[in-house]
Motif scaffolding. Structure first.
Motif, PDB file in Angstrom:
ATOM      1  N   TYR A 298       2.206   1.612  -3.434  1.00 49.84           N
ATOM      2  CA  TYR A 298       1.122   2.387  -4.151  1.00 49.84           C
ATOM      3  C   TYR A 298       0.873   3.789  -4.049  1.00 49.84           C
ATOM      4  O   TYR A 298       0.920   4.707  -4.840  1.00 49.84           O
TER       5      TYR A 298
ATOM      6  N   GLU B 124       0.777  -1.234  -0.151  1.00 48.52           N
ATOM      7  CA  GLU B 124      -0.070   0.167   0.070  1.00 48.52           C
ATOM      8  C   GLU B 124       0.912   1.422   0.069  1.00 48.52           C
ATOM      9  O   GLU B 124       0.672   2.220  -0.682  1.00 48.52           O
TER      10      GLU B 124
ATOM     11  N   LYS C  17       1.505   6.829  -6.899  1.00 47.67           N
ATOM     12  CA  LYS C  17       0.299   7.612  -7.221  1.00 47.67           C
ATOM     13  C   LYS C  17       0.657   9.013  -6.942  1.00 47.67           C
ATOM     14  O   LYS C  17       0.378  10.012  -7.654  1.00 47.67           O
TER      15      LYS C  17
END
Length: 71
Positions: free
Chosen positions: A6, A3, A10
């Motif tokens: 990610y 996570e 992003k």
């Protein structure tokens, strides 16, 4: 950990083409335009360090980053 990676991907994707500041190994700080990144490195162009030295580009290992911020 997936996570967080990610979130990093992003965030960096949204910062591409914009000026950022980053610190490497608690010793060196740089500003520059975020050109590109992958899972291992970040590429900045039009780079200036804390002492005012200029460079066309710099590659920084993501593992060596202490922080990065959008300016």
């Amino acid at each position: 950990m997936g996570e967080k990676q990610y979130l990093l991907d992003k965030t960096l994707e949204s910062w591409k083409g914009r000026r950022v500041a980053l610190a490497v190994s608690n010793e060196h700080s740089f500003t520059g335009v975020l050109e590109d990144f992958d899972e291992e490195v970040i590429l900045l162009k039009d780079v200036v360090d804390i002492a005012g030295n200029r460079a066309k580009e710099i590659l920084v290992k993501i593992d060596d980053l202490n922080w990065i911020m959008l300016l």
